[in-house]
Write a protein that holds these residues in place. Structure first.
Motif, PDB file in Angstrom:
ATOM      1  N   ARG A 262       0.837  -1.200   0.000  1.00 41.93           N
ATOM      2  CA  ARG A 262       0.000   0.000   0.000  1.00 41.93           C
ATOM      3  C   ARG A 262       0.876   1.256   0.000  1.00 41.93           C
ATOM      4  NH1 ARG A 262      -5.415   1.040   1.768  1.00 41.93           N
ATOM      5  NH2 ARG A 262      -5.787  -1.081   0.982  1.00 41.93           N
ATOM      6  N   ARG A 263       1.961   1.243   0.750  1.00 45.20           N
ATOM      7  CA  ARG A 263       2.871   2.393   0.765  1.00 45.20           C
ATOM      8  C   ARG A 263       3.457   2.644  -0.618  1.00 45.20           C
ATOM      9  NH1 ARG A 263       5.617   2.717   6.655  1.00 45.20           N
ATOM     10  NH2 ARG A 263       4.062   1.511   7.791  1.00 45.20           N
ATOM     11  N   ARG A 264       3.843   1.563  -1.292  1.00 43.93           N
ATOM     12  CA  ARG A 264       4.431   1.734  -2.621  1.00 43.93           C
ATOM     13  C   ARG A 264       3.392   2.247  -3.620  1.00 43.93           C
ATOM     14  NH1 ARG A 264       9.501   0.128  -2.887  1.00 43.93           N
ATOM     15  NH2 ARG A 264      10.306  -1.262  -1.242  1.00 43.93           N
ATOM     16  N   ALA A 265       2.149   1.807  -3.465  1.00 42.70           N
ATOM     17  CA  ALA A 265       1.092   2.288  -4.352  1.00 42.70           C
ATOM     18  C   ALA A 265       0.835   3.776  -4.134  1.00 42.70           C
ATOM     19  CB  ALA A 265      -0.183   1.484  -4.116  1.00 42.70           C
ATOM     20  N   ILE A 266       0.780   4.211  -2.874  1.00 35.89           N
ATOM     21  CA  ILE A 266       0.556   5.630  -2.575  1.00 35.89           C
ATOM     22  C   ILE A 266       1.721   6.472  -3.081  1.00 35.89           C
ATOM     23  CG2 ILE A 266       0.347   7.307  -0.703  1.00 35.89           C
ATOM     24  CD1 ILE A 266      -2.179   5.658  -1.146  1.00 35.89           C
ATOM     25  N   ALA A 267       2.943   5.978  -2.895  1.00 34.72           N
ATOM     26  CA  ALA A 267       4.113   6.712  -3.366  1.00 34.72           C
ATOM     27  C   ALA A 267       4.102   6.858  -4.886  1.00 34.72           C
ATOM     28  CB  ALA A 267       5.393   6.006  -2.913  1.00 34.72           C
ATOM     29  N   ALA A 268       3.715   5.810  -5.585  1.00 30.14           N
ATOM     30  CA  ALA A 268       3.678   5.871  -7.051  1.00 30.14           C
ATOM     31  C   ALA A 268       2.648   6.892  -7.533  1.00 30.14           C
ATOM     32  CB  ALA A 268       3.355   4.483  -7.612  1.00 30.14           C
ATOM     33  N   TRP A 276       3.640  16.295  -2.909  1.00 35.26           N
ATOM     34  CA  TRP A 276       4.573  16.143  -1.795  1.00 35.26           C
ATOM     35  C   TRP A 276       3.932  15.289  -0.705  1.00 35.26           C
ATOM     36  CZ3 TRP A 276       9.276  17.584  -2.941  1.00 35.26           C
ATOM     37  CH2 TRP A 276       9.501  18.655  -3.800  1.00 35.26           C
ATOM     38  N   LEU A 277       4.749  14.605   0.089  1.00 31.95           N
ATOM     39  CA  LEU A 277       4.255  13.766   1.178  1.00 31.95           C
ATOM     40  C   LEU A 277       4.893  14.186   2.501  1.00 31.95           C
ATOM     41  CD1 LEU A 277       4.540  10.247  -0.508  1.00 31.95           C
ATOM     42  CD2 LEU A 277       2.477  11.673  -0.332  1.00 31.95           C
ATOM     43  N   LEU A 293       9.891   2.987   5.485  1.00 29.50           N
ATOM     44  CA  LEU A 293       9.300   4.306   5.547  1.00 29.50           C
ATOM     45  C   LEU A 293       8.956   4.790   4.136  1.00 29.50           C
ATOM     46  CD1 LEU A 293      10.760   4.140   8.386  1.00 29.50           C
ATOM     47  CD2 LEU A 293      10.872   6.648   8.233  1.00 29.50           C
ATOM     48  N   MET A 294       7.983   5.671   4.037  1.00 31.57           N
ATOM     49  CA  MET A 294       7.683   6.292   2.752  1.00 31.57           C
ATOM     50  C   MET A 294       8.908   7.007   2.212  1.00 31.57           C
ATOM     51  SD  MET A 294       4.470   5.571   2.125  1.00 31.57           S
ATOM     52  CE  MET A 294       4.082   6.704   0.801  1.00 31.57           C
ATOM     53  N   ALA A 295       9.725   7.552   3.108  1.00 28.48           N
ATOM     54  CA  ALA A 295      10.932   8.263   2.688  1.00 28.48           C
ATOM     55  C   ALA A 295      11.930   7.334   2.023  1.00 28.48           C
ATOM     56  CB  ALA A 295      11.575   8.947   3.885  1.00 28.48           C
ATOM     57  N   ALA A 296      11.906   6.043   2.370  1.00 33.18           N
ATOM     58  CA  ALA A 296      12.780   5.077   1.712  1.00 33.18           C
ATOM     59  C   ALA A 296      12.249   4.706   0.327  1.00 33.18           C
ATOM     60  CB  ALA A 296      12.908   3.822   2.572  1.00 33.18           C
ATOM     61  N   ILE A 297      10.930   4.824   0.154  1.00 31.99           N
ATOM     62  CA  ILE A 297      10.303   4.467  -1.120  1.00 31.99           C
ATOM     63  C   ILE A 297      10.292   5.645  -2.082  1.00 31.99           C
ATOM     64  CG2 ILE A 297       8.137   3.695  -2.173  1.00 31.99           C
ATOM     65  CD1 ILE A 297       7.521   2.307   0.538  1.00 31.99           C
ATOM     66  N   ALA A 298      10.012   6.837  -1.537  1.00 29.99           N
ATOM     67  CA  ALA A 298       9.927   8.041  -2.378  1.00 29.99           C
ATOM     68  C   ALA A 298      10.730   9.170  -1.735  1.00 29.99           C
ATOM     69  CB  ALA A 298       8.475   8.459  -2.568  1.00 29.99           C
ATOM     70  N   PRO A 299      12.061   9.028  -1.702  1.00 29.40           N
ATOM     71  CA  PRO A 299      12.883  10.014  -0.987  1.00 29.40           C
ATOM     72  C   PRO A 299      12.857  11.405  -1.614  1.00 29.40           C
ATOM     73  CG  PRO A 299      14.263   8.503  -2.244  1.00 29.40           C
ATOM     74  CD  PRO A 299      12.877   7.952  -2.303  1.00 29.40           C
ATOM     75  N   GLU A 300      12.521  11.472  -2.912  1.00 25.11           N
ATOM     76  CA  GLU A 300      12.566  12.764  -3.606  1.00 25.11           C
ATOM     77  C   GLU A 300      11.384  13.661  -3.262  1.00 25.11           C
ATOM     78  OE1 GLU A 300       9.569  10.558  -5.939  1.00 25.11           O
ATOM     79  OE2 GLU A 300      11.406  10.024  -4.866  1.00 25.11           O
ATOM     80  N   VAL A 321      12.831  17.321  11.253  1.00 23.22           N
ATOM     81  CA  VAL A 321      12.306  16.989   9.931  1.00 23.22           C
ATOM     82  C   VAL A 321      13.465  16.495   9.081  1.00 23.22           C
ATOM     83  CG1 VAL A 321      11.215  17.862   7.828  1.00 23.22           C
ATOM     84  CG2 VAL A 321      10.515  18.761  10.047  1.00 23.22           C
ATOM     85  N   ALA A 322      13.253  15.409   8.345  1.00 23.08           N
ATOM     86  CA  ALA A 322      14.191  14.976   7.310  1.00 23.08           C
ATOM     87  C   ALA A 322      13.570  15.313   5.968  1.00 23.08           C
ATOM     88  CB  ALA A 322      14.479  13.487   7.420  1.00 23.08           C
ATOM     89  N   CYS A 323      14.294  16.039   5.143  1.00 20.84           N
ATOM     90  CA  CYS A 323      13.742  16.604   3.908  1.00 20.84           C
ATOM     91  C   CYS A 323      14.279  15.886   2.675  1.00 20.84           C
ATOM     92  CB  CYS A 323      14.138  18.088   3.787  1.00 20.84           C
ATOM     93  SG  CYS A 323      13.831  19.064   5.262  1.00 20.84           S
ATOM     94  N   PRO A 324      13.566  16.018   1.558  1.00 21.47           N
ATOM     95  CA  PRO A 324      14.174  15.627   0.286  1.00 21.47           C
ATOM     96  C   PRO A 324      15.415  16.485   0.034  1.00 21.47           C
ATOM     97  CG  PRO A 324      11.806  15.927   0.056  1.00 21.47           C
ATOM     98  CD  PRO A 324      12.182  16.462   1.397  1.00 21.47           C
ATOM     99  N   PRO A 325      16.294  16.052  -0.848  1.00 27.35           N
ATOM    100  CA  PRO A 325      17.526  16.816  -1.104  1.00 27.35           C
ATOM    101  C   PRO A 325      17.240  18.276  -1.440  1.00 27.35           C
ATOM    102  CG  PRO A 325      17.635  14.677  -2.177  1.00 27.35           C
ATOM    103  CD  PRO A 325      16.237  14.810  -1.641  1.00 27.35           C
ATOM    104  N   HIS A 326      18.058  19.171  -0.885  1.00 21.93           N
ATOM    105  CA  HIS A 326      18.068  20.600  -1.209  1.00 21.93           C
ATOM    106  C   HIS A 326      16.904  21.378  -0.611  1.00 21.93           C
ATOM    107  CE1 HIS A 326      21.082  19.155  -3.952  1.00 21.93           C
ATOM    108  NE2 HIS A 326      20.183  18.542  -4.709  1.00 21.93           N
ATOM    109  N   PHE A 327      16.169  20.799   0.332  1.00 20.32           N
ATOM    110  CA  PHE A 327      15.044  21.516   0.932  1.00 20.32           C
ATOM    111  C   PHE A 327      15.302  21.944   2.375  1.00 20.32           C
ATOM    112  CE2 PHE A 327      12.514  20.117  -2.621  1.00 20.32           C
ATOM    113  CZ  PHE A 327      11.529  21.107  -2.723  1.00 20.32           C
ATOM    114  N   ALA A 328      16.369  21.478   2.985  1.00 18.37           N
ATOM    115  CA  ALA A 328      16.572  21.716   4.412  1.00 18.37           C
ATOM    116  C   ALA A 328      16.639  23.203   4.748  1.00 18.37           C
ATOM    117  CB  ALA A 328      17.836  21.005   4.887  1.00 18.37           C
TER     118      ALA A 328
END
Length: 472
Positions: A262-268, A276-277, A293-300, A321-328
């Motif tokens: 279900r996590r992979r389906a939501i991420a897709a 954004w999630l 974690l969703m962050a492992a499936i859709a880190p971007e 908060v852990a952010c996608p790259p370049h958002f911190a």
């Protein structure tokens, strides 16, 4: 008993607020003098053409405003004004933002309405850390926190890491708790008017806060595995949301944990529609859940938020908060703008709790205490339907006939126990009714109080008919 009826044909806002405002206006102008018995909720609901639940919420609201009192077996009566003081008005906007909880917590009640970490002796550890930091960092404490020590980010990297996923230290932002982190993310990646996806039941402190930011909430259906992918896809196609707020592990209040598929389906779906999630992982480290974690499936596109509040300490207000790259950097700026910034002594205390190993040790102790209390709940509520988890500080209780969620909450308050009705977790008005309440049990200081609270709830459940009639 009065024959008075409210006129709800005019006014703005939800019907229950209009009913409550009519009652308050009648009390203020002497139409309903002190000692007047209000109509039974069932009768009033029939007379004005609304549901009993609507009237129940209205009566609860005027009770919270200090205008009336309920007496078991007798009904609801208008109170005397103390010292002739004008009744404090609670405007509809304030009430809507506050949710179904009272603006002020009643005294001498068992608090089954908060999931903060239990008291396991963390006060002594935190007190020593405060003393050490005050001695070592006098200049930093007296000023604003502009330069964040590397240790604050290292602590966040450690605390957020789970199931093989470890955030890069450059993506971590220290925050004043998970709530503040989520609001910082929403402020950074959405604009006024944008739509934010919430599940039908959710942590509504976030959804209500997004309204203050000028964002709009849209709801998606869930089932026993969490957010339904087909419903999320349909909503994305029709509503074009910018962001979705999720609790994949240990959803509050239902305790559902979303399986990996279900996590992979939501991420897709989020990836296809550029959504954004926000992954709220507050309870993840407590559950032992092994799903990625969703962050492992859709880190971007995934922002992970968490804090120390549920398993270590809520009072220190520490999170990351852990952010996608370049958002911190952007999140750091919006967090400062929406909160005023991080107090040095709090952020430093949270970092030391994690880096010195205190946080993990306190979390283990908290989980052990919660396990004991969850067992008390299981024994006290045996025979009734509810969802719970041995490591989590709340349960989702199904109410037997004839109880309604709001009516049961009012009955519990009358018997000295504060709980949350289902409306507290509805991100927007909806017709769906769950007939459930959330019961949290980490706050009482002693297990004896936990037992007493659950036995009170059991008595209400067992005496449903008489208890229900005395509160409507």
């Amino acid at each position: 008993m009065t024959n008075w009826l409210p006129d709800i044909s005019s006014g703005n806002g939800p019907v229950y607020i209009r009913v409550a405002d009519c009652i308050e206006n009648a009390i203020t102008h002497g139409v309903l003098p002190p000692g007047t018995k209000l109509p039974p909720q069932r009768n009033l609901a029939y007379d004005i053409g609304v549901t009993i639940g609507t009237v129940s919420r209205a009566y609860a609201l005027v009770h919270e405003r200090g205008l009336v009192a309920g007496e078991v077996g007798r009904g609801t009566y208008v109170l005397e004004r103390s010292n002739g003081k004008q009744i404090e008005q609670v405007d509809p906007i304030t009430q809507a933002l506050a949710g179904t909880r009272g603006l002020n917590t009643p005294d001498a009640k068992i608090r089954f309405d908060t999931t903060a970490a239990p008291d396991i002796g963390q006060g002594g550890i935190i007190g020593k850390l405060f003393a050490d930091i005050s001695t070592e960092h006098q200049a930093e404490i007296s000023s604003y926190s502009r330069n964040f020590p590397t240790s604050w980010f290292e602590a966040g990297k450690i605390w957020l890491a789970r199931n093989g996923w470890i955030p890069d230290i450059d993506t971590v932002v220290p925050t004043l708790g998970a709530h503040a982190g989520a609001i910082a993310v929403i402020s950074a990646v959405t604009s006024p008017g944008d739509k934010i996806v919430f599940e039908n039941l959710t942590y509504t402190q976030i959804s209500r806060a997004t309204r203050l930011l000028g964002r709009r909430s849209v709801l998606v259906d869930s089932d026993e595995h969490g957010m339904i992918p087909d419903e999320f896809e349909r909503l994305c196609q029709q509503q074009h949301p910018r962001l979705a707020f999720l609790m994949p592990t240990a959803h509050n209040p239902t305790l559902v944990t979303m399986p990996e598929a279900r996590r992979r389906a939501i991420a897709a779906i989020a990836r296809r529609h550029s959504v954004w999630l926000i992954e709220d992982d507050l309870y993840g480290g407590m559950t032992g859940d092994e799903n990625p974690l969703m962050a492992a499936i859709a880190p971007e596109r995934t922002f992970v938020v968490s804090s120390l509040s549920k398993s270590v300490t809520a009072g220190v207000r520490g999170g990351w908060v852990a952010c996608p790259p370049h958002f911190a950097q952007r999140i750091k700026v919006t967090h400062k703008m929406t909160t005023g910034g991080l107090p040095f002594i709090l952020a430093e205390t949270c970092a030391r709790l994690v880096l010195d190993g205190h946080a993990l040790d306190l979390r283990r102790k908290a989980v052990e205490e919660i396990k004991a209390r969850e067992q008390i709940a299981r024994e006290a509520l045996a025979g009734f339907e509810f969802n719970s988890h041995p490591h989590l500080p709340f349960l989702w209780l199904k109410l037997p006939e004839p109880w309604l969620s709001g009516t049961f909450k009012n009955a519990a308050i009358g018997d000295g126990v504060l709980i949350d009705d289902e409306d507290e977790f509805k991100a927007a008005r909806m017709e769906k009714v769950y007939h459930r309440v959330r019961v949290a049990f980490s706050s009482p200081k002693q297990r004896e109080d936990v037992t007493a609270g659950f036995m009170t709830l059991r008595r209400l459940l067992e005496n449903g008919s008489s208890g229900y009639d005395s509160h409507i």
